[in-house]
Design a protein around this motif. Sequence first.
Motif, PDB file in Angstrom:
ATOM      1  N   PRO A   6       0.840  -1.385   0.226  1.00  0.00           N
ATOM      2  CA  PRO A   6      -0.006   0.005   0.101  1.00  0.00           C
ATOM      3  C   PRO A   6       0.795   1.230   0.090  1.00  0.00           C
ATOM      4  O   PRO A   6       0.349   2.365  -0.584  1.00  0.00           O
ATOM      5  CB  PRO A   6      -0.831   0.007   1.218  1.00  0.00           C
ATOM      6  N   PHE A   7       1.946   1.271   0.625  1.00  0.00           N
ATOM      7  CA  PHE A   7       2.946   2.347   0.594  1.00  0.00           C
ATOM      8  C   PHE A   7       3.306   2.762  -0.781  1.00  0.00           C
ATOM      9  O   PHE A   7       3.543   4.028  -1.170  1.00  0.00           O
ATOM     10  CB  PHE A   7       4.339   2.143   1.560  1.00  0.00           C
ATOM     11  N   PHE A   8       3.552   1.846  -1.686  1.00  0.00           N
ATOM     12  CA  PHE A   8       3.756   2.304  -3.113  1.00  0.00           C
ATOM     13  C   PHE A   8       2.532   2.917  -3.987  1.00  0.00           C
ATOM     14  O   PHE A   8       2.798   3.333  -5.070  1.00  0.00           O
ATOM     15  CB  PHE A   8       4.404   1.152  -3.770  1.00  0.00           C
TER      16      PHE A   8
ATOM     17  N   GLY B 105       6.489  -1.117   6.657  1.00  0.00           N
ATOM     18  CA  GLY B 105       5.707  -1.014   7.771  1.00  0.00           C
ATOM     19  C   GLY B 105       6.205  -0.011   8.786  1.00  0.00           C
ATOM     20  O   GLY B 105       5.611   0.328   9.566  1.00  0.00           O
ATOM     21  N   SER B 106       7.485   0.233   8.606  1.00  0.00           N
ATOM     22  CA  SER B 106       8.094   1.032   9.732  1.00  0.00           C
ATOM     23  C   SER B 106       8.811   2.177   9.196  1.00  0.00           C
ATOM     24  O   SER B 106       8.889   2.433   8.007  1.00  0.00           O
ATOM     25  CB  SER B 106       9.504   0.226  10.268  1.00  0.00           C
ATOM     26  N   GLY B 107       9.033   3.248   9.968  1.00  0.00           N
ATOM     27  CA  GLY B 107       9.538   4.578   9.476  1.00  0.00           C
ATOM     28  C   GLY B 107      10.709   4.602   8.849  1.00  0.00           C
ATOM     29  O   GLY B 107      11.093   5.095   7.948  1.00  0.00           O
ATOM     30  N   ILE B 108      11.619   3.870   9.467  1.00  0.00           N
ATOM     31  CA  ILE B 108      12.927   3.770   8.932  1.00  0.00           C
ATOM     32  C   ILE B 108      12.751   3.035   7.436  1.00  0.00           C
ATOM     33  O   ILE B 108      13.461   3.462   6.484  1.00  0.00           O
ATOM     34  CB  ILE B 108      13.957   3.034   9.828  1.00  0.00           C
ATOM     35  N   GLY B 109      12.103   2.086   7.307  1.00  0.00           N
ATOM     36  CA  GLY B 109      11.879   1.408   5.881  1.00  0.00           C
ATOM     37  C   GLY B 109      11.337   2.225   5.270  1.00  0.00           C
ATOM     38  O   GLY B 109      11.913   2.530   3.964  1.00  0.00           O
ATOM     39  N   ARG B 110      10.411   3.110   5.247  1.00  0.00           N
ATOM     40  CA  ARG B 110       9.540   4.139   4.625  1.00  0.00           C
ATOM     41  C   ARG B 110      10.695   5.124   4.145  1.00  0.00           C
ATOM     42  O   ARG B 110      11.040   5.444   2.865  1.00  0.00           O
ATOM     43  CB  ARG B 110       8.602   4.950   5.057  1.00  0.00           C
ATOM     44  N   ILE B 111      11.698   5.780   4.998  1.00  0.00           N
ATOM     45  CA  ILE B 111      12.537   6.698   4.724  1.00  0.00           C
ATOM     46  C   ILE B 111      13.575   6.288   3.760  1.00  0.00           C
ATOM     47  O   ILE B 111      14.089   6.757   2.880  1.00  0.00           O
ATOM     48  CB  ILE B 111      13.272   7.115   5.886  1.00  0.00           C
ATOM     49  N   CYS B 112      14.221   4.692   3.802  1.00  0.00           N
ATOM     50  CA  CYS B 112      14.964   4.249   2.997  1.00  0.00           C
ATOM     51  C   CYS B 112      14.484   4.130   1.532  1.00  0.00           C
ATOM     52  O   CYS B 112      15.385   4.470   0.708  1.00  0.00           O
ATOM     53  CB  CYS B 112      15.350   2.810   3.762  1.00  0.00           C
ATOM     54  N   VAL B 113      13.158   3.746   1.444  1.00  0.00           N
ATOM     55  CA  VAL B 113      12.686   3.508   0.141  1.00  0.00           C
ATOM     56  C   VAL B 113      12.583   4.978  -0.347  1.00  0.00           C
ATOM     57  O   VAL B 113      12.915   4.928  -1.706  1.00  0.00           O
ATOM     58  CB  VAL B 113      11.361   2.838   0.482  1.00  0.00           C
TER      59      VAL B 113
ATOM     60  N   SER C 209       7.345  -9.100   1.632  1.00  0.00           N
ATOM     61  CA  SER C 209       8.745  -8.429   2.357  1.00  0.00           C
ATOM     62  C   SER C 209       8.727  -6.768   2.172  1.00  0.00           C
ATOM     63  O   SER C 209       9.200  -6.080   3.145  1.00  0.00           O
ATOM     64  CB  SER C 209      10.058  -8.988   1.530  1.00  0.00           C
ATOM     65  N   LEU C 210       8.007  -6.755   0.952  1.00  0.00           N
ATOM     66  CA  LEU C 210       7.864  -5.109   0.794  1.00  0.00           C
ATOM     67  C   LEU C 210       6.944  -4.336   1.861  1.00  0.00           C
ATOM     68  O   LEU C 210       7.156  -3.455   2.173  1.00  0.00           O
ATOM     69  CB  LEU C 210       7.215  -4.752  -0.436  1.00  0.00           C
TER      70      LEU C 210
END
Length: 292
Positions: A88-90, A262-270, A256-257
């Motif tokens: 859903p983030f994408f 699902g975390s803030g650090i993951g969204r920032i890295c993406v 995996s995506l």
Amino acid sequence: MWGVHAWRGGRADRAALVERLAGESGGGAARQAAFAGLDRRVRRYPWGKRLAGRLAATGTNLTPGQFTAAAIGLVTAAWVAAAAVLAPFFGPIAALLAGWTAFSFLEWRRRVRNERFIAQLPDLARVLANATQAGLALRTAVSMAAEELDAPAGEELKQVADAMAVGHSVEDALGELQQRLPSRELIVLVSTLVLSSRAGGSVVESLRNLTVTLEERKETRREIRTQMSQVTITAYAVPVIGLGSLLLLNRIMPGSLSAMTGSGIGRICVLISLGLYVVGFALIRRMSRIDV
């Protein structure tokens, strides 16, 4: 590549047949009427008027209402597909990319039409020189060139001839043409014609010399485009590789995506990685842009 070329040729033939049949049966008018209300609403706003101008520069038959409906459908489909296939983030990211793609399509069509018109400028200058040498006036020479040349030069010159027929001056009519299809070659041609119409005198020799110069510039542009084709393909291949890696990762490890975003650090890295891909695409395109 041969298969893609054959497929595109078949689609073009089918589209031409459908358009001809729709014109005979009135389906084209019905399709225009279906978007008439949306088209009127879009044209009320300043951005709708600018959109109408951009669509006119591309040479397509799309109206602002049709393009707006198609862009909204593309953005919605991209959002839903990215949220379902990736995470859903994408979804919003894919929607922004789809909107950029829609307007990039207009810019691409305008650039292609502009390039085709520039390629016809030597023939245009040659026709004008022959007509002027035969003793015809500039207005008559422009009308003759509009009948002899193919699109897009013929269509644009017809608009110039129609503008001069209703009372516009040569300078104003050619200035509108220059605004629709901006290029250095056209600026030189328009300046030559305007100066000749103001000061008088023979313009045949100037057009003859301009024809030779335009031919040389056309060959130079063709050579540069051929030599920079690999860089251009690389600019588009880099983002495709990044998208392919995401699909491959989600295929190897399902979910995996979703876990990564699902975390803030993951969204920032993406977001940082996507930003780097955008910067790389822009830099490669900028390095491959050579003004002649």
